[in-house]
Design a protein around this motif. Structure first.
Motif, PDB file in Angstrom:
ATOM      1  N   HIS A 107      -2.765   1.704  -0.652  1.00  0.00           N
ATOM      2  CA  HIS A 107      -3.840   0.698  -0.657  1.00  0.00           C
ATOM      3  C   HIS A 107      -5.130   1.309  -1.224  1.00  0.00           C
ATOM      4  O   HIS A 107      -5.770   0.721  -2.097  1.00  0.00           O
ATOM      5  N   HIS A 111      -7.476   0.832  -4.869  1.00  0.00           N
ATOM      6  CA  HIS A 111      -8.930   0.707  -5.017  1.00  0.00           C
ATOM      7  C   HIS A 111      -9.465   1.740  -6.025  1.00  0.00           C
ATOM      8  O   HIS A 111     -10.366   1.439  -6.808  1.00  0.00           O
ATOM      9  N   TYR A 137     -13.603 -11.309   2.998  1.00  0.00           N
ATOM     10  CA  TYR A 137     -12.929 -10.019   2.822  1.00  0.00           C
ATOM     11  C   TYR A 137     -11.429 -10.197   2.568  1.00  0.00           C
ATOM     12  O   TYR A 137     -10.871  -9.624   1.655  1.00  0.00           O
ATOM     13  N   ALA A 146      -4.884  -4.892  -3.560  1.00  0.00           N
ATOM     14  CA  ALA A 146      -4.567  -3.642  -2.850  1.00  0.00           C
ATOM     15  C   ALA A 146      -3.502  -3.886  -1.796  1.00  0.00           C
ATOM     16  O   ALA A 146      -2.563  -3.102  -1.637  1.00  0.00           O
TER      17      ALA A 146
END
Ligand SMILES: [Zn+2]
Length: 159
Positions: A107, A111, A137, A146
């Motif tokens: 994840h 990013h 979010y 992600a």
């Protein structure tokens, strides 16, 4: 939230967030460990370009910005103040309890790839803030991407 207010928030907060992230990235690049063989593969899989630059710092707790404006912003954005991991440019914080959690590491590697794709820390932060303020979010595209790419690295639930 009114778009004008969002815009103001991003303009106001961006330099602060940018400075904080740059500082953390520098720290992790100095003190963090290199990627393992597996992690190098995962980084390539999710599109990280400068894989050899990435470092991971295992920490008891992922640090959060200390300044009041950034804390306020994090709350608005809906960022949890107790994250298990956080990507800051090419640096990744992972809390110790999740040090061997592949889906979390993937994840965060996604990013890192996003930072690269968007052209660096400031551009990533701008886009990230805008998406979180606009869509929340959970629904922000950068978070969804992600989450989705990390899905196949998730461990089966323990019985
Ligand atoms: Zn994320």
């Amino acid at each position: 939230m009114a778009p004008v207010f969002q815009k103001f928030l991003v303009v106001f907060a961006l330099p602060l967030a940018d400075r904080w992230v740059q500082h953390q990235e520098k720290k992790i690049l100095n003190e963090g460990r290199e990627l393992s063989e597996w992690e190098v593969d995962w980084a390539h899989d999710v599109g990280v370009m400068d894989v050899s630059r990435v470092r991971i710092a295992i920490v008891p707790e992922v640090p959060t910005p200390g300044s009041a404006p950034l804390q306020f912003l994090a709350k608005l954005v809906g960022l949890s103040m107790k994250a298990s991991g956080m990507a800051l440019g090419h640096g990744i914080y992972v809390e110790a309890i999740n040090a061997t959690n592949p889906s979390l590491i993937v994840h965060e590697l996604v990013h890192v790839a996003q930072y690269e794709r968007l052209g660096g820390i400031r551009n990533f932060l701008r886009e990230y803030l805008i998406q979180c303020l606009r869509d929340g979010y959970w629904d922000a595209f950068l978070e969804r991407e992600a989450r989705e790419l990390a899905l196949k690295y998730a461990r089966p639930p323990e019985r």
